[in-house]
Design a protein around this motif. Structure first.
Motif, PDB file in Angstrom:
ATOM      1  N   ALA A   2      52.596  42.890  38.214  1.00 54.79           N
ATOM      2  CA  ALA A   2      51.513  43.289  38.089  1.00 54.79           C
ATOM      3  C   ALA A   2      51.171  44.759  37.774  1.00 54.79           C
ATOM      4  O   ALA A   2      52.401  45.886  38.397  1.00 54.79           O
ATOM      5  CB  ALA A   2      50.399  42.835  39.401  1.00 54.79           C
ATOM      6  N   THR A 327      38.789  31.724  38.815  1.00 61.53           N
ATOM      7  CA  THR A 327      39.041  32.790  38.314  1.00 61.53           C
ATOM      8  C   THR A 327      38.038  33.457  38.528  1.00 61.53           C
ATOM      9  O   THR A 327      37.067  34.847  39.082  1.00 61.53           O
ATOM     10  CB  THR A 327      39.989  33.110  36.883  1.00 61.53           C
ATOM     11  N   PRO A 331      38.373  36.928  46.410  1.00 63.66           N
ATOM     12  CA  PRO A 331      38.767  36.734  46.071  1.00 63.66           C
ATOM     13  C   PRO A 331      39.704  37.167  45.135  1.00 63.66           C
ATOM     14  O   PRO A 331      40.864  38.063  44.257  1.00 63.66           O
ATOM     15  CB  PRO A 331      40.079  36.361  47.564  1.00 63.66           C
ATOM     16  N   VAL A 332      39.958  36.211  44.239  1.00 66.05           N
ATOM     17  CA  VAL A 332      41.169  36.050  43.037  1.00 66.05           C
ATOM     18  C   VAL A 332      40.053  36.718  42.117  1.00 66.05           C
ATOM     19  O   VAL A 332      41.141  37.592  40.931  1.00 66.05           O
ATOM     20  CB  VAL A 332      40.985  34.370  42.463  1.00 66.05           C
ATOM     21  N   LYS A 333      38.890  36.971  41.621  1.00 73.12           N
ATOM     22  CA  LYS A 333      38.203  37.961  40.435  1.00 73.12           C
ATOM     23  C   LYS A 333      38.839  38.937  40.804  1.00 73.12           C
ATOM     24  O   LYS A 333      39.113  40.092  40.082  1.00 73.12           O
ATOM     25  CB  LYS A 333      36.914  37.409  40.899  1.00 73.12           C
ATOM     26  N   GLU A 334      38.890  40.077  42.511  1.00 77.24           N
ATOM     27  CA  GLU A 334      38.693  40.899  42.660  1.00 77.24           C
ATOM     28  C   GLU A 334      40.478  40.775  42.470  1.00 77.24           C
ATOM     29  O   GLU A 334      40.690  42.571  41.708  1.00 77.24           O
ATOM     30  CB  GLU A 334      38.843  41.488  43.996  1.00 77.24           C
ATOM     31  N   TRP A 335      41.230  39.442  42.380  1.00 73.50           N
ATOM     32  CA  TRP A 335      42.744  40.503  42.430  1.00 73.50           C
ATOM     33  C   TRP A 335      42.754  40.565  40.771  1.00 73.50           C
ATOM     34  O   TRP A 335      43.820  41.403  40.720  1.00 73.50           O
ATOM     35  CB  TRP A 335      43.601  39.583  42.897  1.00 73.50           C
ATOM     36  N   LEU A 336      42.414  39.505  40.145  1.00 75.71           N
ATOM     37  CA  LEU A 336      42.249  40.114  38.536  1.00 75.71           C
ATOM     38  C   LEU A 336      42.517  40.656  38.246  1.00 75.71           C
ATOM     39  O   LEU A 336      42.347  41.697  37.137  1.00 75.71           O
ATOM     40  CB  LEU A 336      42.431  38.808  37.944  1.00 75.71           C
ATOM     41  N   GLY A 338      41.815  44.062  39.952  1.00 71.10           N
ATOM     42  CA  GLY A 338      42.743  44.979  40.033  1.00 71.10           C
ATOM     43  C   GLY A 338      44.276  45.182  39.672  1.00 71.10           C
ATOM     44  O   GLY A 338      45.355  45.984  39.814  1.00 71.10           O
ATOM     45  N   HIS A 339      44.630  43.957  38.641  1.00 76.69           N
ATOM     46  CA  HIS A 339      46.317  42.943  38.833  1.00 76.69           C
ATOM     47  C   HIS A 339      45.741  42.753  36.991  1.00 76.69           C
ATOM     48  O   HIS A 339      44.940  42.831  36.626  1.00 76.69           O
ATOM     49  CB  HIS A 339      46.760  42.652  39.670  1.00 76.69           C
ATOM     50  N   LYS A 370      43.834  37.787  33.173  1.00 77.52           N
ATOM     51  CA  LYS A 370      42.948  37.207  33.361  1.00 77.52           C
ATOM     52  C   LYS A 370      42.138  36.483  31.392  1.00 77.52           C
ATOM     53  O   LYS A 370      40.622  36.675  31.518  1.00 77.52           O
ATOM     54  CB  LYS A 370      41.543  37.767  34.499  1.00 77.52           C
TER      55      LYS A 370
END
Length: 552
Positions: A2, A327, A331-336, A338-339, A370
């Motif tokens: 990432a 997406t 949690p998935v939205k936040e991870w995408l 930030g990475h 994303k």
């Protein structure tokens, strides 16, 4: 691995800074605005009057805009060229990245025979092509717009319309016109989220206002679609299902935008409308069944239809919906978020707005994980596994897709390069500012500004980035409601999407007729302008006591 990159600004060669000027031609805003309009006029005249191929028209307009930027707006040539390269790259990613992967998925369904099953499944809803046009282009297209956007609904629904026997040019026209009402809330409301970000206005207020405007567009679109498919007879024979679809979608949009969630407005409206239309078709069918006389003969050949599960034929599109929905999970939205994000100032640019602020178009945000195209690529890989398409066969399908889109790539990158040059040089700001000089009557021109932005860029999100602040500033100077005008920029803009050269190129490529953009343009321009005129009147009346109650 990432990646999160925030690069330091890179100065233009020689350290020269360029500040945009609104009235470079003899100090006159009016003459400067007319000059700024020349690249757009050239583009549309070449397409619509002289029937020049889209890639040639786009390149010619780009050269004209670059010349005006350097000669009239006094923009340094290296910066003008750098801006053109930035716009062209945006045309490749995310725009073409989305289109290539969307059409690759379609091609795999075609070579495996599952698309024939999908065609048969739509015919089980109704064998009437006017009804199929509503279900595919309006209902199903709205769901795709809710998740992907950026031309994906046009590409997918145009191909599906051809599959049920509608002639290619007519299929492209219907797909483009249908891709209007959902656009302001498309891609999980990214256009309105962007508008809220650049203007500082609350997203909920903007969404609620848009939800009191776009339903009036939605109510008429299905009737327009059946008219395009079968003229007055189509309206006379299928108006019940067209009215049900339009009113259901409009009401669902209004309720979702005002009382549920701005981000999920189109998903709710699309699902509710699709379910309602399917239910309605169980108790009503048109008196006569319409088939397109211009369609290829093989489209009507039942012995060519595939056999298999309807669910399996819909599987790639269900996968797409599931992945896009995933997406948006917290949690998935936040991870995408930030990475996998690279944000940097485009090399060679140092541009300030007339007010001395850094031009927003200098910053390029690359969201490779994303991005809608990346999600579509993942959906394509899952489709490979589901349909048991080997790597070699899938790669050949991908190569065939790239060959099909080779001229579309030229058109889209040239149009986006044109948009970036006009934006960075100040030509776009000059046009918008000139319209804002009309005082209280600006409410009538407010949606035209958004229409202009989408017609140039092909994106409601980009139009909101370009003109959102201008709309708010004009509202404050004229005593109008900033939320009303900002929302009108987005909702009026959607009516320019059908004739944007970018989307015309997507439609032409989807139907396998690259080079037919001028023909499609002439089919849609009248509808775009007619709907815009009616919508501009609506916004003006909403700014007065006549329809002011709609905005409270």
């Amino acid at each position: 691995m990432a990646l999160m990159l925030q690069a330091a600004p890179l100065a233009a060669p020689g350290g020269s800074m360029y500040r945009q000027v609104l009235d470079p031609l003899a100090g006159s805003l009016s003459w400067s605005a007319l000059c700024a309009a020349l690249p757009l006029l050239a583009l549309f005249v070449l397409l619509g009057v002289f029937q020049v191929r889209a890639q040639t028209a786009a390149l010619a307009s780009l050269v004209l805009s670059l010349s005006l930027a350097v000669v009239v707006w006094d923009m340094p040539l290296p910066q003008a060229l750098s801006g053109a390269v930035e716009g062209g790259f945006y045309g490749l990613f995310p725009i073409m990245w989305i289109l290539v992967n969307a059409l690759w998925i379609y091609r795999m369904t075609e070579i495996t025979g599952w698309f024939a099953v999908l065609r048969r499944s739509f015919r089980t809803i109704s064998s009437d092509q006017r009804v199929q046009g509503i279900v595919i282009a309006f209902c199903f297209g709205a769901l795709i717009e809710a998740l992907a956007g950026f031309g994906t609904p046009v590409a997918i629904t145009a191909v599906m319309l051809i599959a049920v026997g509608i002639a290619p040019i007519k299929a492209a026209t219907v797909a483009l016109v249908a891709n209007t009402a959902p656009v302001a809330f498309g891609s999980m409301a990214v256009p309105l989220t962007t508008l809220a970000g650049v203007t500082g206005l609350p997203l909920d207020d903007l969404g609620a206002m848009a939800g009191r405007q776009t339903p009036l567009i939605a109510a008429f679109i299905p009737l327009l679609l059946v008219f395009l498919l079968d003229g007055r007879r189509g309206v006379r024979e299928t108006w019940p299902v067209a009215v049900v679809a339009g009113l259901t979608f409009g009401c669902a949009q209004f309720v979702a935008a005002n009382y549920i969630s701005v981000e999920t407005t189109d998903i709710i409206a699309g699902v509710v409308t699709l379910a309602t239309v399917l239910g309605f078709m169980r108790v009503w069918q048109p008196r006569t069944v319409q088939r397109d006389p211009e369609a290829p003969a093989e489209a009507d050949s039942e012995d060519r239809e595939g056999s298999g599960s309807a669910v399996m034929s819909f599987a790639p599109y269900l996968i797409i919906c599931a992945l896009f929905a995933l997406t948006q999970v917290g949690p998935v939205k936040e991870w995408l978020a930030g990475h996998g994000v690279a944000q940097f100032t485009w090399p060679g640019l140092d541009v300030e707005s007339p007010g001395g602020e850094p031009a927003a178009a200098m910053t390029f945000k690359l969201e490779h994980l994303k991005a809608a195209g990346t999600i579509l690529l993942a959906a394509g890989l899952l489709t490979m596994a589901l349909y048991r398409v080997g790597p070699g066969r899938a790669l050949r399908a991908y190569g065939a897709t790239l060959r099909q889109l080779r001229w579309t790539v030229v058109t889209v990158t040239s149009v986006l390069a044109l948009a970036w040059v006009m934006n960075l040089s100040g030509q776009t700001a000059t046009l918008g500012t000139a319209l804002a000089q009309t005082g209280a009557a600006f409410a009538l021109f407010s949606p035209i500004v958004g229409w202009l932005g989408v017609a140039v860029t092909g994106s409601d999100t980009s139009a909101n980035s370009l003109f959102g602040v201008l709309q708010v500033t004009a509202a404050q100077k004229t005593g109008l409601d900033p939320v009303l005008l900002a929302a009108a920029n987005s909702t009026g803009g959607v009516l320019g999407k059908m004739l944007s050269p970018q989307n015309l190129a997507v439609a032409a490529a989807a139907i396998g007729m690259a080079g037919s953009e001028g023909t499609i343009f002439r089919k849609v321009i009248g509808w775009s302008l007619g709907l815009l005129a009616g919508f501009a009147l609506l916004i003006y009346l909403q700014s007065t006591p006549v329809l002011g109650w709609m905005t409270v």
